[in-house]
Design an enzyme around this catalytic site. Structure first.
Site, short mmCIF file in Angstrom:
data_model
loop_
_atom_site.label_atom_id
_atom_site.label_comp_id
_atom_site.label_asym_id
_atom_site.label_seq_id
_atom_site.Cartn_x
_atom_site.Cartn_y
_atom_site.Cartn_z
N LYS A 39 0.86 -1.19 0.00
CA LYS A 39 0.00 0.00 0.00
C LYS A 39 0.89 1.23 0.00
O LYS A 39 1.98 1.23 0.59
CB LYS A 39 -0.89 -0.06 1.26
N SER A 114 -9.61 1.52 2.72
CA SER A 114 -8.82 2.36 1.87
C SER A 114 -7.75 1.59 1.08
O SER A 114 -7.16 2.14 0.17
CB SER A 114 -8.13 3.43 2.71
N SER A 138 -9.80 -1.10 6.69
CA SER A 138 -9.26 -0.95 5.34
C SER A 138 -8.64 -2.19 4.71
O SER A 138 -8.15 -2.11 3.58
CB SER A 138 -8.23 0.17 5.32
N1 GLN Z 1 -13.18 3.68 6.56
C1 GLN Z 1 -12.39 3.96 7.71
C2 GLN Z 1 -11.92 5.39 7.72
O1 GLN Z 1 -12.19 6.09 6.78
C3 GLN Z 1 -11.24 3.00 7.83
C4 GLN Z 1 -10.12 3.34 6.96
C5 GLN Z 1 -8.85 2.62 7.32
O2 GLN Z 1 -8.84 1.58 7.95
N2 GLN Z 1 -7.76 3.21 6.91
O3 GLN Z 1 -11.32 5.83 8.65
#
Ligand code: GLN
Length: 441
Positions: A39, A114, A138
Site C-alpha cells: 500500500k 482504503s 481498510s
Molecule cells: N473507513 C475507515 C476510515 O475512513 C477506515 C479506513 C482505514 O482503515 N484506513 O477511517
C-alpha cells in the site's frame, strides 16, 4: 504466466483497473520467490510514497518500512505501490488524489477502501501478495468487495516502522490475497519484534494453527445489512455448521458504539499526524517561498490536502481541544475498553466472533458520489469494532449477489490468536466455491 511476464503486463493491467500508484521499472523477475505489492502509505526505498496524497507527491523515502524489508529479505520482489484513499481516509478508495481503482467484478463499482488497490491487485493477479493496512476496516472491506481473503493481525504484531501513520493506536499492517494460505505465510514473514517500533516488542510468538470449532454471532449482526448480504451470510453459517463448527448467538451491546468512538479516536490521532505535512520536510516544495511561514503552511496545506483530509483535521482538532477532550476523546477511549472487555468475555466461550464483513456489496461510483460523509462512515459498522479493539480479524468470501458481486464474512479472534484465523480461512477455502472475476487485458 511466469513472474517476468506478469511484470511486463503490469502497466496494461493497471490501465484498466488502476490499482497501482507506482509500478517498478524492473522487467526481469530474476530469481524472486514471489511478487508482492505494498500500500502506498508504506515507505519504499526505490519507489515514491505518497499515501494517496498530492501533498506528498515526489516524496522518495530513504528507507524501507520493516514490513517491506522483511518481504524482500524473504525473496519477494516489490512490483508496485497500490492506490488508496488519501492517508487511509475512506471506504471506497474514491478519496485518492491519483485516480480510483476499479472493481474487477464490475468496473463501475468500487474496490472498497482504503486499501482498494491492494485488494484489486490480489483479485486480478492470482498468487499476488498485497500488503494492506487497516486502521478501521481498510483490509477487510476491500477484501470483501473484491472477493478475496484479507487478514489484519493483532495490533503490534507487525512493526509499523515506515508506515505513514493515520491513527497510531489503531494502525495494523496485514495481507490481502486470493489464496487463504498466503495469510499465515506472509504475516509470519512480516511479524515479530522490531526495536524501531516499541509496540511490536512485547508480542508472543504466533501460535500454531488451531482448528476453528465454534463461533459466536452477535445478536443483530445481520440486521441493517442488505438482503443479499443477509442471505450469503446465512448460507455461510449453514456451511460452517456443515463443517462441524458450533454456532451460537450472543449479546454484544457495546459494538454499536464502535463507529462514533472510532471516528473520534482516529481523527484525533490523524489531526496530529498530519501536522508534519507542511510543505517543507517531505515531498516537493510548492508555492511562494517568500511568504511568512504560517502563511506558507496555510496556503500549501489548503491547496494540497484533499477535502476528506481537511474534514478530519478539523474534526480531530476539535475532539481533543481543552474543554471538549473529556466529552469526546476520553469518552471514546472508555468505549474502546468496554468493547475489548465484551469481545474478551465472549471469546472465553468460543474461538471467534463472526459477522458479515460489510453491510452491502460494493456500491456503484454513481451511488458513492451522492453519499454523505456520515453515510460512508456508517459502512464501517462491522469492521470498526475489531479494529478499535486491536483484535486480529480476517475476511473470507462467502457468496455472491444476483449481479455476481462478492459478499464477505469476518472472523474476529482474541489478541495474538491469529492461528485460529489462518486455519479458519484455509478450511473455509477448501469448502467454498469461489467465482474468480473474468480478467481481460
Ligand atoms: N473507513 C475507515 C476510515 O475512513 C477506515 C479506513 C482505514 O482503515 N484506513 O477511517
Amino acid at each position: 504466466m511466469s513472474q517476468t511476464s506478469v511484470l511486463s503486463s503490469l502497466s496494461e493491467i493497471n490501465e484498466k483497473y488502476r490499482m497501482f500508484r507506482t509500478i517498478t521499472s524492473e522487467t526481469d523477475a530474476g530469481d524472486a520467490k514471489f511478487l508482492f505489492s505494498a500500500k502506498d502509505n508504506l515507505t519504499s526505498k526505490d519507489m515514491e510514497t505518497c499515501s494517496g496524497s498530492r501533498i506528498l507527491e515526489g516524496y522518495r523515502p530513504p528507507f524501507d518500512a520493516t514490513s517491506i524489508a522483511r518481504m524482500r529479505e524473504a525473496g519477494g520482489l516489490l512490483v508496485g505501490k497500490t492506490n488508496m484513499d488519501e492517508f487511509g481516509f475512506g471506504t471506497f478508495s474514491t478519496n485518492s488524489a491519483f485516480g480510483v481503482p476499479r472493481n474487477p467484478y464490475d468496473l463501475e463499482r468500487s474496490c472498497g477502501g482504503s486499501s482498494g488497490g491492494a485488494a484489486c491487485a490480489a483479485a486480478v493477479m492470482e498468487g499476488h501478495v498485497a500488503i494492506g493496512v487497516s486502521t478501521g476496516g481498510s483490509i477487510c472491506c476491500p477484501a470483501s468487495f473484491c472477493g478475496v481473503y484479507g487478514i489484519v493481525p493483532t495490533y503490534g504484531r507487525v512493526s509499523r516502522y515506515g508506515l505513514l501513520d493515520y491513527g497510531n493506536s489503531l494502525d495494523k499492517i496485514g495481507i490481502i490475497s486470493s489464496n487463504a494460505s498466503d495469510l499465515g505465510k506472509y504475516v509470519g514473514i512480516m511479524a515479530g519484534a522490531d526495536p524501531r517500533d516499541p509496540t511490536s516488542c512485547v508480542q508472543p510468538a504466533i501460535g500454531a494453527r488451531r482448528k476453528l470449532e465454534s463461533v459466536a454471532v452477535p445478536k443483530g449482526a445481520a440486521e441493517g445489512v442488505s438482503e443479499a448480504v443477509r442471505k450469503a451470510f446465512a448460507d455461510g453459517l449453514e456451511a460452517l455448521k456443515g463443517m462441524g463448527v458450533d454456532v451460537e448467538t450472543v449479546e454484544m451491546p457495546s459494538l454499536k458504539y464502535a463507529i462514533p468512538a472510532y471516528y473520534v479516536i482516529a481523527t484525533s490521532e490523524a489531526s496530529t499526524n498530519l501536522a508534519r505535512y507542511c510543505g517543507m520536510r517531505y515531498g516537493h516544495q510548492y508555492g511562494d517561498l517568500s511568504l511568512k511561514f504560517d502563511d506558507y503552511f496555510t496556503s500549501f496545506r489548503s491547496q494540497y490536502f484533499g477535502e476528506e483530509a481537511k474534514r478530519r483535521i478539523l474534526l480531530g482538532t476539535f475532539t481533543r481541544m481543552v474543554g471538549f477532550r473529556d466529552r469526546y476523546y476520553s469518552k471514546a477511549r472508555m468505549v474502546r475498553q468496554s468493547i475489548i472487555g465484551e469481545y474478551r468475555s465472549v471469546l472465553r466461550g468460543c474461538d471467534a466472533v463472526l459477522t458479515p464483513t460489510m453491510p452491502f456489496v460494493s456500491p456503484k461510483f454513481s451511488d458513492i458520489s451522492i453519499m454523505t460523509p456520515v453515510e460512508s462512515y456508517k459502512a464501517d459498522i462491522l469492521t470498526g469494532p475489531p479494529n478499535i479493539a486491536g483484535m486480529p480479524h480476517a475476511s473470507v468470501p462467502c457468496g455472491y449477489d444476483g449481479d455476481g458481486m462478492p459478499v464477505g464474512m469476518q472472523f474476529v479472534a482474541d489478541h495474538w490468536d491469529e492461528g485460529v484465523l489462518f486455519s479458519a480461512a484455509e478450511e473455509w477455502e477448501k469448502n467454498f466455491d469461489a467465482v474468480r472475476p473474468e480478467v481481460s487485458i
